[in-house]
Design an enzyme around this catalytic site. Structure first.
Site, short mmCIF file in Angstrom:
data_model
loop_
_atom_site.label_atom_id
_atom_site.label_comp_id
_atom_site.label_asym_id
_atom_site.label_seq_id
_atom_site.Cartn_x
_atom_site.Cartn_y
_atom_site.Cartn_z
N GLY A 136 0.64 4.28 0.98
CA GLY A 136 0.75 5.04 2.22
C GLY A 136 1.59 4.31 3.25
O GLY A 136 2.54 4.87 3.82
N GLY A 195 0.87 -1.18 0.00
CA GLY A 195 0.00 0.00 0.00
C GLY A 195 0.90 1.22 0.00
O GLY A 195 1.85 1.29 0.79
N ASP A 220 7.75 4.65 -3.46
CA ASP A 220 7.37 4.86 -2.06
C ASP A 220 8.61 4.96 -1.17
O ASP A 220 8.65 5.76 -0.22
CB ASP A 220 6.46 3.73 -1.58
CG ASP A 220 5.19 3.62 -2.41
OD1 ASP A 220 4.70 4.67 -2.87
OD2 ASP A 220 4.72 2.49 -2.62
O1 RIB Z 1 3.68 1.47 -4.87
C1 RIB Z 1 3.66 0.08 -4.66
C2 RIB Z 1 2.40 -0.31 -3.98
O2 RIB Z 1 1.31 -0.08 -4.86
C3 RIB Z 1 2.30 -1.78 -3.62
O3 RIB Z 1 2.78 -2.05 -2.33
C4 RIB Z 1 0.80 -2.07 -3.76
O4 RIB Z 1 0.20 -2.40 -2.55
C5 RIB Z 1 0.20 -0.81 -4.38
O5 RIB Z 1 -0.43 -0.04 -3.46
#
Ligand code: RIB
Length: 308
Positions: free
Chosen positions: A42, A40, A254
């Site tokens: 976040g 995810g 991320d």
């Molecule tokens: O940015 C990567 C993420 O995108 C993954 O961890 C997946 O859960 C989606 O949210």
């Protein structure tokens, strides 16, 4: 003063299958391996910042299933404040089936589940704790109304914000995100947000400036294996990538944003924080998985010391 980071955003359980190729419609194909991990956008950003030693709180929602329980435990195990993580009765948690090919490239499906229930009133409920933070990170895996509301709230209280407009959302109203301090799109998201081409360096800079004309102070365009381009009123500069052979690029963006946040809140320095973030993200893609590929502060310092 300890400078806290808040993440208002999503969490998912990543269901990761490594593939030789995607099956054609109607075809059954054997894939070499599978694992589950925490993901995810976040939660990934929160975990990257926390593993590097930042104080992080997360505002998110999970379902009343086994994924929800383990997601909360995982956030806590990473030292993240979960007082504003709520369980939604009768909802599934967010889940992301992910397919990673032999070159490390990924294809992702997301089922948002309980993330769709994170509403503006949840931000109001967390307001007093959010006011203790100096930076709020946002992505687009929760309702857009919540993203707009949080940016407005942060701007009212002098809190800086990082908006990662991912995944690309055609119905994002860019007029409502003009008060974000930093916007961090990739080329596709920038194109969608501006309606402008992003095929060359010049086009990327022009599109970034078009976003800045709507009020955004700083645009950081992530370019995958080409690094990132920082565009401010003062100029534009490239943030060089780490040259590595990728195993799995999932969650690299991320890792970049979470680590940038961690260094930026400590130093207030934009370019040095981005340079360190590019190294952190580059290191993460040499290992499989999303959060499980993120180094701790000690591991990252050792990696920097080796000068790889
Ligand atoms: O940015 C990567 C993420 O995108 C993954 O961890 C997946 O859960 C989606 O949210």
């Amino acid at each position: 003063m300890v400078r806290r980071i808040a993440v208002v955003g999503s969490n998912m359980t990543d269901l990761v299958t490594s593939i030789i190729r995607m099956p054609a419609p109607g075809e059954t194909l054997e894939a070499p391996s599978f694992f589950m991990g925490f993901g995810g956008k976040g939660a990934n950003q929160a975990v990257a910042a926390a593993r590097l030693g930042a104080e992080v709180m997360m505002v998110t929602k999970v379902g009343d299933d086994v994924f929800g329980e383990s997601t909360i435990r995982n956030l806590q195990d990473n030292g993240i404040d979960t007082r504003h993580v709520a369980i939604v009765e009768g909802q599934s948690s967010g889940v992301a089936p992910i397919f990673v090919d032999e070159s490390g490239e990924n294809s992702i499906l997301i089922i948002k589940g309980a993330n769709n229930s994170l509403l503006p009133r949840d931000i109001d409920a967390a307001a007093e704790d959010l006011k203790q933070c100096s930076l709020i990170l946002l992505q687009l895996e929760v309702p857009l109304e919540t993203v707009y509301h949080t940016i407005e709230f942060a701007s009212r209280h002098g809190i800086e914000t990082v908006l990662n407009p991912a995944p690309a959302a055609p119905d994002l109203d860019t007029a409502k995100v003009g008060k974000a301090t930093f916007v961090v799109p990739n080329e596709t998201e920038l194109k969608l947000m501006t309606g402008l081409p992003t095929g060359t360096d010049e086009e990327i800079e022009t599109a970034a400036r078009a976003l800045m004309a709507r009020g955004i102070r700083t645009v950081i365009v992530t370019l995958g294996s080409r690094g990132a381009r920082l565009v401010t009123a003062a100029g534009s500069t490239i943030i060089e990538p780490l040259k590595v052979k990728p195993k799995d690029t999932t969650g690299a963006g991320d890792a970049f944003i979470g680590s940038f946040a961690r260094y930026y809140v400590e130093t207030g320095e934009l370019e040095p924080s981005l340079k360190k973030a590019a190294l952190y993200a580059g290191d993460s893609i040499t290992r499989p998985g999303t959060q499980k590929s993120y180094a701790t502060a000690e591991e990252f310092e050792a990696f920097l010391a080796r000068g790889e």
